[in-house]
Design an enzyme around this catalytic site. Structure first.
Site, PDB file in Angstrom:
ATOM      1  N   GLN A  36       0.910  -1.128  -0.039  1.00  0.00           N
ATOM      2  CA  GLN A  36      -0.005   0.022  -0.096  1.00  0.00           C
ATOM      3  C   GLN A  36       0.945   1.304   0.049  1.00  0.00           C
ATOM      4  OE1 GLN A  36      -3.159  -0.043  -0.447  1.00  0.00           O
ATOM      5  NE2 GLN A  36      -3.224   2.306  -0.539  1.00  0.00           N
ATOM      6  N   ALA A  60      -5.674   5.203  -0.919  1.00  0.00           N
ATOM      7  CA  ALA A  60      -5.501   5.502   0.650  1.00  0.00           C
ATOM      8  C   ALA A  60      -4.096   5.305   1.075  1.00  0.00           C
ATOM      9  CB  ALA A  60      -6.385   4.280   1.325  1.00  0.00           C
ATOM     10  N   GLU A 105     -15.135   4.386  -7.896  1.00  0.00           N
ATOM     11  CA  GLU A 105     -14.407   3.350  -8.299  1.00  0.00           C
ATOM     12  C   GLU A 105     -15.030   2.263  -8.390  1.00  0.00           C
ATOM     13  OE1 GLU A 105     -11.172   2.308  -5.264  1.00  0.00           O
ATOM     14  OE2 GLU A 105     -10.356   4.223  -5.683  1.00  0.00           O
TER      15      GLU A 105
END
Length: 166
Positions: A46, A67, A130
């Site tokens: 991430q 994120a 999304e």
């Protein structure tokens, strides 16, 4: 379930994986190709994903598209991204017009999933549209959201709009 990714990205927690198997099988039965394009992401993955957005868009824009590490639903195993097997409009808003996204939008709730970041609700969710990002919340809650026409988890659970990062 067709995988378009390998390694950690093909992983989901066992509850999500079981529901996803049913979702993908139902889509296939309806003649729709749906692939798992991105599942679990470690903190390290991430970090790389988010930093890629920051380097191309800047941090303010990155925060509406990805994120920050430690805040991603992908890190929980409860969320994943779908594809269509052909790469048409992958991770782009036009994916909404592809059969996999249209089928998911109309049917995912039956298997406990919601399209987590719906069209034009970014002020509530904190992220732009999304159509590929599905989140498992359970059949009962997902069906209730669909029945009541509630588009976001924030609204369903009576939460304030997504806050900014500290």
């Amino acid at each position: 379930m067709q995988l378009a990714v390998s390694g950690e990205g093909s992983l989901l927690n066992s509850t999500t994986a079981g529901a996803a198997e049913k979702l993908f099988a139902a889509a296939a039965s309806a003649g729709v190709t749906m692939t798992l394009a991105s599942g679990y992401r470690s903190f390290q993955t991430q970090t790389a994903t988010y930093n890629g957005y920051v380097s191309t868009r800047g941090q303010a824009s990155a925060d509406t598209a990805s994120a920050r590490p430690g805040f991603s639903e992908h890190q929980t195993g409860w969320a994943f991204d779908i594809g269509d097997g052909g790469g048409a409009c992958s991770f782009e808003p036009c994916f909404a017009d592809q059969p996999a996204a249209a089928w998911a939008k109309a049917n995912a709730y039956k298997y406990g999933f919601v399209v987590r970041y719906p069209w034009m609700l970014n002020e509530i969710t904190g992220y732009y549209y999304e159509p590929w990002h599905l989140r498992f919340i359970g059949v009962e809650a997902a069906a209730d959201m669909a029945k009541r026409g509630i588009g976001t988890l924030e609204e369903y659970f009576g939460l304030e709009a997504a806050p900014g990062y500290p």
